[in-house]
Design a protein around this motif. Structure first.
Motif, PDB file in Angstrom:
ATOM      1  N   GLY A 186       0.791  -1.218   0.000  1.00 25.90           N
ATOM      2  CA  GLY A 186       0.000   0.000   0.000  1.00 25.90           C
ATOM      3  C   GLY A 186       0.817   1.259   0.000  1.00 25.90           C
ATOM      4  O   GLY A 186       0.435   2.262  -0.597  1.00 25.90           O
ATOM      5  N   PHE A 286      -2.403   9.792  -0.359  1.00 24.49           N
ATOM      6  CA  PHE A 286      -3.094   8.521  -0.147  1.00 24.49           C
ATOM      7  C   PHE A 286      -2.518   7.749   1.028  1.00 24.49           C
ATOM      8  O   PHE A 286      -3.227   6.998   1.694  1.00 24.49           O
ATOM      9  N   ALA A 287      -1.204   7.940   1.290  1.00 22.34           N
ATOM     10  CA  ALA A 287      -0.587   7.212   2.404  1.00 22.34           C
ATOM     11  C   ALA A 287      -1.134   7.656   3.752  1.00 22.34           C
ATOM     12  O   ALA A 287      -0.956   6.972   4.753  1.00 22.34           O
ATOM     13  N   THR A 291      -5.270   2.330   6.752  1.00 22.25           N
ATOM     14  CA  THR A 291      -4.657   1.163   6.120  1.00 22.25           C
ATOM     15  C   THR A 291      -5.681   0.353   5.339  1.00 22.25           C
ATOM     16  O   THR A 291      -5.403  -0.154   4.254  1.00 22.25           O
ATOM     17  N   ILE A 294      -6.278   2.056   2.042  1.00 23.54           N
ATOM     18  CA  ILE A 294      -5.144   1.852   1.134  1.00 23.54           C
ATOM     19  C   ILE A 294      -5.213   0.466   0.503  1.00 23.54           C
ATOM     20  O   ILE A 294      -5.037   0.302  -0.705  1.00 23.54           O
TER      21      ILE A 294
END
Length: 601
Positions: A186, A286-287, A291, A294
């Motif tokens: 991710g 996006f990071a 989680t 992602i």
């Protein structure tokens, strides 16, 4: 395209392995058995980008970190020990068949072997298919003091004797192999770094973007100093000091600030995908999303790749369940099974495991560095229907542990873990069963217990059984023998049912208090509970009817929660005490005078 055989020699934790595959493969086994190493091996031999790293391998890619062996001549330098990974690939695409025609061999699908040179007349479909045999060889180069690795065609008839033809990188790209590592996918899936999922999509589409030239030109023309005048005096001061030591003869100012190094590679690493997660939120990198979000984005990208190359997508995916809810885990597993030509998956999630047929589930074992695999269907003899029926109701969870306590029905499944937890609370020196990797399993009847005991035992688990007395004497000798053979602790208690055990061994006062709570909370339904306490025998009879008539309601477990510890049924406590004894706690940690921690047996 599909991988049908993988040979690994001297790679990471695997000294040797020969694994055969029949389409999709779910790999299960204990930690450190080699699941991730197999995925890494596939990436080395099939992945187009892994070997472009420098160095492509390192010391710890060799088994036990040994890449040199002393020569028999003490005066001679040590000799390199190579690592080797070989894959046999069938169902070749038209492009691969055309470009690799001189390297094609033939694979016998039922005998799972390569045809020998003299067997060319047997090369008839559908039992025999064209194949490519590829191998990656890595070794230490003493002269260059570097680690090297290259991929070759194992069958190289046009190469010089003793040599192999190199597999070109563009050919590797045609295999469509993707390796999605646990937790690491991710963070760069939506970047433009080489090998990212977004980069793979652009390459698969054949996009030749002018993004880099245009972006670099615009960044070069961006005047940072104009927007940050406070920088100017500092930069000019730096220039004056530099001029004392270096001749600065360029036109204009000798120093300038840019937002990047203005190179393609640096932009690949710095350009970031932004997204807005809600209507009231600005776009964020996006990071910075959760989680789970992602990983769901990763799933979306995978679907794009599968649509681009429906006939040539091979995935190796570690633990797709990381940080995603159960329904998404099932979707990911279903996607891999239906939208890819072949998927290699490792998982610790029952929601993923249940999606794979037992014939597609490989049990890995490792002994002295030698890794082997068996299909769960072949290894255990458990029928597919039983596997599917019980996979969601505890079978998958037990498969991932170290031991299984097999009980006869749902009442015991709910109640026995309560007894175990109460014992753990009473005695802090006990290692909790869940930490020890012990799970409870409901076999739905004594007749099913032997086959599940065999199933778990074959998987390498320790097995314990707890079941009712055969008071009607209906148990056949072979059934009794199967129970004895497949369970390390084979406990037949002295009562004709678990409810009889409970009402006999739990004090009548506690049973009456439990019945009173049911009535007070209006939980008793149609069960008649008198206002006045009857004698002990009547209390036990009412309690027996209550527990036997509401097996699925978990009333036995509820009763055990209300019991004082010494009121719990002694038969259940003694049985579980035997199980606890099989899993002693780790040695205590004691700090010495210097504050350092030591462990004492």
């Amino acid at each position: 395209m599909k991988v049908v055989r993988l040979i690994i020699e001297n790679f990471r934790g695997i000294k040797s392995a020969q694994l055969n595959f029949d389409g999709h493969a779910l790999m299960v086994g204990s930690n450190n058995v080699g699941k991730s190493t197999i995925c890494e091996a596939l990436d080395l031999v099939l992945g187009p980008d892994r070997l472009n790293r420098f160095p492509p391998i390192d010391e710890f890619d060799f088994y036990n970190g040994k890449y040199l062996v002393a020569d028999t001549d003490p005066a001679a330098p040590p000799q390199p020990i190579p690592l080797r990974i070989e894959a046999v690939v069938i169902e070749l695409s038209a492009d691969v068949s055309t470009k690799c025609g001189g390297h094609i061999e033939f694979w016998h699908t039922t005998e799972q072997r390569l045809l020998e040179p003299g067997e060319v007349e047997a090369a008839n479909p559908p039992l025999v298919l064209p194949c490519l045999r590829l191998e990656t060889v890595g070794r230490y180069n003493p002269e260059e003091d570097e680690f090297e690795a290259k991929t070759y065609f194992s069958h190289s008839p046009d190469a010089l004797d003793g040599e192999l033809s190199t597999l070109p990188r563009p050919i590797k790209r045609l295999f469509g192999f993707l390796y999605l590592r646990t937790l690491r996918t991710g963070s760069r899936a939506l970047s433009l770094e080489r090998g990212s999922l977004l980069d793979i999509i652009l390459r698969a589409k054949g996009v030749r973007t002018t993004l880099w030239e245009k972006t670099i030109s615009r960044l070069r023309g961006l005047d940072i100093e104009e927007e940050a005048a406070e920088l100017v005096p500092v930069l000019r001061s730096v220039e004056k000091r530099l001029a004392r030591y270096i001749a600065l003869e360029g036109n204009g100012n000798a120093t300038k600030v840019h937002v990047s190094e203005l190179t393609r590679e640096h932009l690949r690493k710095t350009m970031t995908f932004f997204l807005a997660l809600s209507s009231d939120q600005e776009h964020v990198p996006f990071a910075h999303a959760g989680t789970g979000t992602i990983n769901t984005l990763v799933l979306a990208l995978l679907s794009v790749i599968a649509d681009l190359k429906p006939d040539t997508v091979i995935f190796a995916m570690e633990e797709p369940e990381i940080a995603v809810p159960p329904h998404t885990q099932r979707r990911i597993a279903n996607y891999l099974l239906t939208k890819t030509t072949q998927a290699f998956v490792t998982s610790h999630s029952p929601f993923v495991i249940e999606k794979f047929e037992p014939s597609k589930t490989l049990l890995l074992t490792r002994e002295h560095g030698v890794v082997s695999a068996r299909k769960v269907s072949d290894a255990t003899g458990l029928k597919d229907n039983d596997y599917k029926r019980f996979s969601r109701s505890g079978l998958s969870e037990c498969m991932l542990g170290r031991a299984s306590i097999v009980v006869e029905g749902v009442t015991e499944l709910h109640a026995m873990p309560v007894v175990a937890r109460r014992m753990e609370e009473q005695n802090p020196n006990l290692q909790p069963l869940d930490i020890a990797g012990v799970a409870f399993f409901d076999a739905d009847g004594e007749s099913n217990m032997p086959k599940f005991g065999k199933f778990f035992k074959t998987l390498g688990l320790r097995t314990f059984a707890f079941y009712d007395l055969d008071y009607k004497k209906k148990r056949k000798p072979e059934q009794a023998q199967a129970l004895a053979e497949n369970f390390e602790i084979n406990k037949e208690h002295a009562y004709k049912g678990f409810e009889d055990l409970v009402v006999t061994e739990v004090p009548a006062e506690r049973l009456w208090a439990f019945l009173g709570n049911l009535k007070a909370n209006d939980d008793n339904g149609n069960l008649a509970i008198p206002d006045e306490r009857p004698d002990d025998d009547a209390v036990k009879m009412i309690a027996r009817g209550a527990l036997g008539g509401a097996k699925g309601a978990g009333w036995c477990a509820r009763l055990f929660e209300e019991c004082e510890f010494d009121e719990l049924p002694s038969t259940a406590v003694k049985f579980l005490a035997e199980v606890f004894a099989k899993f002693p706690p780790p040695p205590p940690i004691i700090e010495n005078e210097g504050g350092q921690a030591n462990m004492f047996e």
